[in-house]
Design a protein around this motif. Structure first.
Motif, PDB file in Angstrom:
ATOM      1  N   LEU A  71      60.989  32.866  44.706  1.00 44.21           N
ATOM      2  CA  LEU A  71      59.870  31.911  44.661  1.00 44.21           C
ATOM      3  C   LEU A  71      58.561  32.635  44.965  1.00 44.21           C
ATOM      4  O   LEU A  71      57.532  32.388  44.308  1.00 44.21           O
ATOM      5  CB  LEU A  71      60.121  30.783  45.679  1.00 44.21           C
ATOM      6  N   SER A  72      58.599  33.543  45.913  1.00 43.25           N
ATOM      7  CA  SER A  72      57.406  34.297  46.281  1.00 43.25           C
ATOM      8  C   SER A  72      56.903  35.122  45.077  1.00 43.25           C
ATOM      9  O   SER A  72      55.710  35.117  44.755  1.00 43.25           O
ATOM     10  CB  SER A  72      57.764  35.195  47.470  1.00 43.25           C
ATOM     11  N   ASP A  73      57.845  35.794  44.375  1.00 42.49           N
ATOM     12  CA  ASP A  73      57.466  36.588  43.193  1.00 42.49           C
ATOM     13  C   ASP A  73      56.883  35.699  42.102  1.00 42.49           C
ATOM     14  O   ASP A  73      55.876  36.040  41.472  1.00 42.49           O
ATOM     15  CB  ASP A  73      58.698  37.297  42.588  1.00 42.49           C
ATOM     16  N   GLN A  74      57.541  34.541  41.936  1.00 38.39           N
ATOM     17  CA  GLN A  74      57.104  33.622  40.878  1.00 38.39           C
ATOM     18  C   GLN A  74      55.679  33.102  41.177  1.00 38.39           C
ATOM     19  O   GLN A  74      54.835  33.059  40.297  1.00 38.39           O
ATOM     20  CB  GLN A  74      58.123  32.474  40.823  1.00 38.39           C
ATOM     21  N   LEU A  75      55.401  32.776  42.451  1.00 40.63           N
ATOM     22  CA  LEU A  75      54.069  32.283  42.823  1.00 40.63           C
ATOM     23  C   LEU A  75      53.032  33.390  42.653  1.00 40.63           C
ATOM     24  O   LEU A  75      51.917  33.151  42.191  1.00 40.63           O
ATOM     25  CB  LEU A  75      54.059  31.767  44.275  1.00 40.63           C
ATOM     26  N   ALA A  76      53.444  34.632  42.998  1.00 40.59           N
ATOM     27  CA  ALA A  76      52.505  35.756  42.876  1.00 40.59           C
ATOM     28  C   ALA A  76      52.165  36.003  41.402  1.00 40.59           C
ATOM     29  O   ALA A  76      51.001  36.239  41.057  1.00 40.59           O
ATOM     30  CB  ALA A  76      53.112  37.000  43.507  1.00 40.59           C
ATOM     31  N   SER A  77      53.172  35.924  40.515  1.00 46.39           N
ATOM     32  CA  SER A  77      52.858  36.205  39.104  1.00 46.39           C
ATOM     33  C   SER A  77      52.058  35.059  38.492  1.00 46.39           C
ATOM     34  O   SER A  77      51.207  35.290  37.638  1.00 46.39           O
ATOM     35  CB  SER A  77      54.111  36.550  38.300  1.00 46.39           C
ATOM     36  N   LYS A  78      52.276  33.824  38.977  1.00 41.67           N
ATOM     37  CA  LYS A  78      51.449  32.690  38.507  1.00 41.67           C
ATOM     38  C   LYS A  78      50.001  32.903  38.926  1.00 41.67           C
ATOM     39  O   LYS A  78      49.069  32.687  38.160  1.00 41.67           O
ATOM     40  CB  LYS A  78      51.946  31.378  39.105  1.00 41.67           C
ATOM     41  N   ALA A  79      49.800  33.343  40.184  1.00 42.09           N
ATOM     42  CA  ALA A  79      48.452  33.553  40.705  1.00 42.09           C
ATOM     43  C   ALA A  79      47.751  34.652  39.916  1.00 42.09           C
ATOM     44  O   ALA A  79      46.565  34.558  39.613  1.00 42.09           O
ATOM     45  CB  ALA A  79      48.521  33.922  42.188  1.00 42.09           C
ATOM     46  N   GLU A  80      48.533  35.694  39.542  1.00 47.90           N
ATOM     47  CA  GLU A  80      47.963  36.799  38.776  1.00 47.90           C
ATOM     48  C   GLU A  80      47.517  36.341  37.393  1.00 47.90           C
ATOM     49  O   GLU A  80      46.466  36.726  36.896  1.00 47.90           O
ATOM     50  CB  GLU A  80      49.037  37.876  38.613  1.00 47.90           C
ATOM     51  N   ALA A  81      48.359  35.458  36.787  1.00 43.20           N
ATOM     52  CA  ALA A  81      48.070  34.986  35.422  1.00 43.20           C
ATOM     53  C   ALA A  81      46.830  34.102  35.377  1.00 43.20           C
ATOM     54  O   ALA A  81      46.196  33.960  34.337  1.00 43.20           O
ATOM     55  CB  ALA A  81      49.282  34.228  34.882  1.00 43.20           C
TER      56      ALA A  81
END
Ligand code: SAM
Length: 272
Positions: free
Chosen positions: A261-271
């Motif tokens: 979940l942490s990775d998924q939130l980080a990649s969403k924030a990056e996008a």
């Protein structure tokens, strides 16, 4: 003549005072306080454990909510140089105000059962200060704290406490050891914060979120309960079988889901 203070146990403060000398002695031997220890007792009541803790020579702070117990405690212990009383709510107590060194504080208490879970979470938010904790709790709560995956006792409390601590269910105590006797059985538990977390999460708040969400509906599959947080594919790629129920997962698997979940939130924030 010294004034004698009388106190009637109050239900709203969860007051069940220990009176069995054998049980008090067994608890004190489990704690094994030593001169030089930095100790904090939550809810000293009429001092059943306090006296033995002070006799060890440890430096003892106590936090008691009931104002009417203050004169009783002071009458017994105010002349001891290693005794320091704080009147107030342990749930709001700032443990940093004690100025204890990291990993030094030894916390003990025959806890009022209504506040035991929030108090343990409050203490865990200061886990870096704490060397160990010994608590008398409702037996069922100790069973949940010490549970392993696979059974009905395994849940949010077991997982979040075991994330931070090693848990030992030491022994059970029957209602007769207290005055007035509680309606439930009790047990003594030892919690020792890990020097190094065995399964560190990237963000422990996300671990809490995943665990809370998963156990909200413990009969459902993870795929179902976590669908607002993680897709089936993400659950699988964390190495977790989405058709399992939450109680079948160990701590390490929950940490993998939280990190996903942490990775998924980080990649969403990056996008964005
Ligand atoms: N330690 C004593 C003994 O073993 O006999 C008393 C134990 S009694 C179960 C719990 C004690 O915690 C009571 O003295 C009660 O007044 C106190 N207490 C209840 N809520 C509290 C709170 N939020 N903060 C601090 N003390 C509290």
């Amino acid at each position: 003549m010294t004034e004698q203070y009388q106190h009637r146990a109050r239900k709203r403060f969860g007051q069940n005072f220990l009176h069995d000398a054998g049980v008090i002695d067994r608890i004190l031997r489990s704690i094994n306080a030593k001169s030089g220890d930095r100790m904090l007792e939550i809810g000293p009541g009429q001092g059943a454990l306090t006296e033995g803790l002070l006799d060890s020579g440890a430096q003892l702070d106590v936090v008691e909510l009931d104002k009417d117990l203050v004169p009783i405690l002071n009458q017994q212990f105010a002349d001891r140089s290693n005794f320091n009383l704080h009147q107030g709510d342990a749930l709001k107590f700032d443990f940093n105000s004690l100025d204890a060194a990291p990993n030094s504080l030894r916390v003990v208490g025959n806890l009022p059962y209504n506040i035991s879970t929030p108090l343990i979470f409050h203490l865990l938010s200061n886990a870096g200060l704490i060397r160990d904790m010994h608590f008398m709790l409702q037996k069922e709560v100790v069973e949940r704290l010490a549970a392993g995956p696979g059974g009905g006792d395994w849940g949010r409390l077991s997982i979040m406490v075991q994330y931070h601590c090693r848990v030992e269910h030491l022994f059970n105590v029957g209602p007769g050891a207290f005055n007035p006797p509680p309606k439930v059985d009790s047990a003594i538990v030892r919690l020792v914060p890990h020097a190094i977390l065995p399964h560190p999460a990237k963000d422990h708040r996300l671990l809490e979120r995943v665990v809370r969400e998963a156990f909200n509906q413990r009969r459902k599959t993870l795929r179902n309960t976590l669908k607002l947080l993680l897709s089936s594919a993400e659950i699988e790629s964390a190495g977790v079988d989405g058709s399992l129920r939450p109680e079948q997962l160990d701590l390490a698997a929950f940490v993998r889901l939280a990190d996903k979940l942490s990775d998924q939130l980080a990649s969403k924030a990056e996008a964005n």
